[in-house]
Design a protein around this motif. Structure first.
Motif, PDB file in Angstrom:
ATOM      1  N   VAL A  80      21.198  -8.458 -20.983  1.00 36.74           N
ATOM      2  CA  VAL A  80      20.774  -9.250 -19.834  1.00 36.74           C
ATOM      3  C   VAL A  80      20.832  -8.445 -18.538  1.00 36.74           C
ATOM      4  CG1 VAL A  80      21.292 -11.296 -18.461  1.00 36.74           C
ATOM      5  CG2 VAL A  80      21.456 -11.406 -20.929  1.00 36.74           C
ATOM      6  N   GLU A  81      21.876  -7.635 -18.337  1.00 38.31           N
ATOM      7  CA  GLU A  81      21.989  -6.865 -17.096  1.00 38.31           C
ATOM      8  C   GLU A  81      20.894  -5.807 -16.991  1.00 38.31           C
ATOM      9  OE1 GLU A  81      23.707  -7.517 -14.378  1.00 38.31           O
ATOM     10  OE2 GLU A  81      24.352  -9.298 -15.458  1.00 38.31           O
ATOM     11  N   GLN A  82      20.549  -5.168 -18.094  1.00 38.99           N
ATOM     12  CA  GLN A  82      19.432  -4.214 -18.076  1.00 38.99           C
ATOM     13  C   GLN A  82      18.122  -4.930 -17.770  1.00 38.99           C
ATOM     14  OE1 GLN A  82      19.642  -2.343 -21.908  1.00 38.99           O
ATOM     15  NE2 GLN A  82      21.149  -0.825 -21.235  1.00 38.99           N
ATOM     16  N   PHE A  83      17.982  -6.125 -18.309  1.00 37.60           N
ATOM     17  CA  PHE A  83      16.788  -6.926 -18.026  1.00 37.60           C
ATOM     18  C   PHE A  83      16.682  -7.221 -16.532  1.00 37.60           C
ATOM     19  CE2 PHE A  83      15.703 -11.381 -17.050  1.00 37.60           C
ATOM     20  CZ  PHE A  83      14.334 -11.296 -17.174  1.00 37.60           C
ATOM     21  N   PHE A  84      17.768  -7.689 -15.902  1.00 36.12           N
ATOM     22  CA  PHE A  84      17.724  -8.019 -14.481  1.00 36.12           C
ATOM     23  C   PHE A  84      17.484  -6.780 -13.621  1.00 36.12           C
ATOM     24  CE2 PHE A  84      19.882 -12.142 -15.439  1.00 36.12           C
ATOM     25  CZ  PHE A  84      18.881 -12.942 -14.916  1.00 36.12           C
ATOM     26  N   THR A  85      18.071  -5.657 -13.975  1.00 38.16           N
ATOM     27  CA  THR A  85      17.826  -4.420 -13.225  1.00 38.16           C
ATOM     28  C   THR A  85      16.342  -4.071 -13.251  1.00 38.16           C
ATOM     29  OG1 THR A  85      20.044  -3.614 -13.723  1.00 38.16           O
ATOM     30  CG2 THR A  85      18.396  -1.970 -13.061  1.00 38.16           C
ATOM     31  N   ALA A  86      15.724  -4.174 -14.411  1.00 39.04           N
ATOM     32  CA  ALA A  86      14.292  -3.863 -14.532  1.00 39.04           C
ATOM     33  C   ALA A  86      13.424  -4.922 -13.855  1.00 39.04           C
ATOM     34  CB  ALA A  86      13.917  -3.735 -16.004  1.00 39.04           C
ATOM     35  N   PHE A  87      13.819  -6.185 -13.950  1.00 39.59           N
ATOM     36  CA  PHE A  87      13.009  -7.276 -13.388  1.00 39.59           C
ATOM     37  C   PHE A  87      13.035  -7.269 -11.864  1.00 39.59           C
ATOM     38  CE2 PHE A  87      12.411 -11.997 -12.621  1.00 39.59           C
ATOM     39  CZ  PHE A  87      11.049 -11.983 -12.874  1.00 39.59           C
ATOM     40  N   PHE A  88      14.155  -6.903 -11.279  1.00 43.94           N
ATOM     41  CA  PHE A  88      14.289  -6.912  -9.820  1.00 43.94           C
ATOM     42  C   PHE A  88      13.824  -5.613  -9.163  1.00 43.94           C
ATOM     43  CE2 PHE A  88      18.016 -10.124 -10.104  1.00 43.94           C
ATOM     44  CZ  PHE A  88      17.119 -11.162 -10.209  1.00 43.94           C
ATOM     45  N   THR A  89      13.239  -4.685  -9.928  1.00 43.42           N
ATOM     46  CA  THR A  89      12.877  -3.377  -9.386  1.00 43.42           C
ATOM     47  C   THR A  89      11.430  -3.028  -9.704  1.00 43.42           C
ATOM     48  OG1 THR A  89      15.155  -2.657  -9.753  1.00 43.42           O
ATOM     49  CG2 THR A  89      13.536  -0.945  -9.324  1.00 43.42           C
ATOM     50  N   LEU A  90      10.737  -2.549  -8.693  1.00 49.21           N
ATOM     51  CA  LEU A  90       9.391  -1.993  -8.864  1.00 49.21           C
ATOM     52  C   LEU A  90       9.538  -0.485  -8.740  1.00 49.21           C
ATOM     53  CD1 LEU A  90       6.318  -2.486  -9.119  1.00 49.21           C
ATOM     54  CD2 LEU A  90       6.235  -2.525  -6.628  1.00 49.21           C
ATOM     55  N   ASN A  91       9.425   0.209  -9.859  1.00 45.58           N
ATOM     56  CA  ASN A  91       9.621   1.662  -9.884  1.00 45.58           C
ATOM     57  C   ASN A  91       8.294   2.398  -9.794  1.00 45.58           C
ATOM     58  OD1 ASN A  91      12.478   2.090 -10.216  1.00 45.58           O
ATOM     59  ND2 ASN A  91      12.252   1.191 -12.242  1.00 45.58           N
ATOM     60  N   ASP A  92       8.351   3.589  -9.249  1.00 45.24           N
ATOM     61  CA  ASP A  92       7.227   4.529  -9.280  1.00 45.24           C
ATOM     62  C   ASP A  92       5.928   3.943  -8.754  1.00 45.24           C
ATOM     63  OD1 ASP A  92       8.988   6.336 -10.447  1.00 45.24           O
ATOM     64  OD2 ASP A  92       8.487   5.664 -12.467  1.00 45.24           O
ATOM     65  N   PHE A  93       6.003   3.195  -7.676  1.00 50.32           N
ATOM     66  CA  PHE A  93       4.779   2.685  -7.061  1.00 50.32           C
ATOM     67  C   PHE A  93       4.160   3.810  -6.250  1.00 50.32           C
ATOM     68  CE2 PHE A  93       2.260   0.574  -3.828  1.00 50.32           C
ATOM     69  CZ  PHE A  93       1.489  -0.258  -4.613  1.00 50.32           C
ATOM     70  N   MET A  94       2.930   4.157  -6.582  1.00 54.41           N
ATOM     71  CA  MET A  94       2.266   5.297  -5.954  1.00 54.41           C
ATOM     72  C   MET A  94       1.434   4.834  -4.760  1.00 54.41           C
ATOM     73  SD  MET A  94       3.384   7.736  -7.785  1.00 54.41           S
ATOM     74  CE  MET A  94       2.435   9.073  -7.161  1.00 54.41           C
ATOM     75  N   LEU A  95       1.636   5.491  -3.631  1.00 53.93           N
ATOM     76  CA  LEU A  95       0.823   5.245  -2.450  1.00 53.93           C
ATOM     77  C   LEU A  95      -0.382   6.166  -2.535  1.00 53.93           C
ATOM     78  CD1 LEU A  95       3.598   5.110   0.276  1.00 53.93           C
ATOM     79  CD2 LEU A  95       2.515   3.211  -0.913  1.00 53.93           C
ATOM     80  N   GLN A  96      -1.525   5.602  -2.856  1.00 48.72           N
ATOM     81  CA  GLN A  96      -2.721   6.407  -3.083  1.00 48.72           C
ATOM     82  C   GLN A  96      -3.521   6.561  -1.807  1.00 48.72           C
ATOM     83  OE1 GLN A  96      -4.441   4.026  -6.121  1.00 48.72           O
ATOM     84  NE2 GLN A  96      -3.077   4.777  -7.706  1.00 48.72           N
ATOM     85  N   GLY A  97      -4.173   7.713  -1.699  1.00 51.50           N
ATOM     86  CA  GLY A  97      -5.064   7.948  -0.574  1.00 51.50           C
ATOM     87  C   GLY A  97      -4.384   8.475   0.672  1.00 51.50           C
ATOM     88  N   ILE A  98      -3.082   8.772   0.610  1.00 47.67           N
ATOM     89  CA  ILE A  98      -2.368   9.299   1.766  1.00 47.67           C
ATOM     90  C   ILE A  98      -1.861  10.688   1.409  1.00 47.67           C
ATOM     91  CG2 ILE A  98      -0.410   8.997   3.315  1.00 47.67           C
ATOM     92  CD1 ILE A  98      -0.564   6.012   2.803  1.00 47.67           C
ATOM     93  N   GLU A  99      -2.256  11.664   2.190  1.00 46.38           N
ATOM     94  CA  GLU A  99      -1.800  13.032   1.956  1.00 46.38           C
ATOM     95  C   GLU A  99      -0.319  13.146   2.321  1.00 46.38           C
ATOM     96  OE1 GLU A  99      -4.241  16.039   3.719  1.00 46.38           O
ATOM     97  OE2 GLU A  99      -6.047  14.827   3.433  1.00 46.38           O
ATOM     98  N   GLU A 100       0.394  13.926   1.548  1.00 48.45           N
ATOM     99  CA  GLU A 100       1.836  14.055   1.766  1.00 48.45           C
ATOM    100  C   GLU A 100       2.160  14.629   3.141  1.00 48.45           C
ATOM    101  OE1 GLU A 100       5.709  15.986  -0.418  1.00 48.45           O
ATOM    102  OE2 GLU A 100       3.928  15.540  -1.592  1.00 48.45           O
ATOM    103  N   SER A 101       1.312  15.507   3.649  1.00 51.10           N
ATOM    104  CA  SER A 101       1.556  16.095   4.966  1.00 51.10           C
ATOM    105  C   SER A 101       1.365  15.082   6.098  1.00 51.10           C
ATOM    106  CB  SER A 101       0.630  17.295   5.185  1.00 51.10           C
ATOM    107  OG  SER A 101      -0.728  16.870   5.149  1.00 51.10           O
ATOM    108  N   GLN A 102       0.673  13.961   5.821  1.00 47.02           N
ATOM    109  CA  GLN A 102       0.393  12.944   6.830  1.00 47.02           C
ATOM    110  C   GLN A 102       1.306  11.720   6.729  1.00 47.02           C
ATOM    111  OE1 GLN A 102      -2.039  13.306   9.230  1.00 47.02           O
ATOM    112  NE2 GLN A 102      -2.236  15.381   8.452  1.00 47.02           N
TER     113      GLN A 102
END
Length: 146
Positions: A80-102
């Protein structure tokens, strides 16, 4: 980018899932570009908005909790605790279209909506009304840096 929620709603979610219902988390992510120069008085510009969500339910046959992400494959948890950790977290969301230098020109506003009971059509009209099983966090500003 990683976004997570610390919630005291675990018991309400467990009750809903153990009753055969579903729970849902919706992450609202808004990316803004800072206005500079002559037109800064107009305010910052909204570049993009994303609404990824996670839906959780209980699989009674396999006796595990399942999370359906907004994209990708389902994840199953017996703990259950692993489930809640995963459910309450959005991992690795990629911000597309933005250059890292900007990245320093942008910032992100994030808000999380937790529905301990996910409504299904035709009851989604009730989502316009406040109900006890909903938690909406305040907006949180996150600065981006390379």
């Amino acid at each position: 980018m990683k976004v997570s929620l610390i919630s005291s709603e675990k018991q309400a979610i467990l009750e809903a899932l153990n009753s055969g219902l579903k729970s849902q988390i919706i992450f609202t992510i808004k990316i803004y570009e800072r206005s500079e120069g002559l037109f800064a008085f107009l305010g910052d510009r909204l570049v993009a908005e994303f609404n990824p969500s996670l839906v959780a339910y209980r699989d009674f046959f396999d006796e595990e909790y399942v999370i359906e992400p907004w994209q990708g494959e389902k994840n199953s948890f017996k703990n259950v605790e692993q489930f809640f950790t995963a459910f309450f977290t959005l991992n690795d969301f990629m911000l597309q279209g933005i250059e890292e230098s900007q990245l320093s020109r942008y910032y992100v506003l994030v808000r999380i909506q937790l529905d301990s009971v996910k409504l299904i059509p035709p009851f989604t009209i009730l989502s316009l009304l406040p109900f006890e099983g909903r938690f909406i966090s305040p907006w949180v500003r996150m600065e981006l840096s390379p």
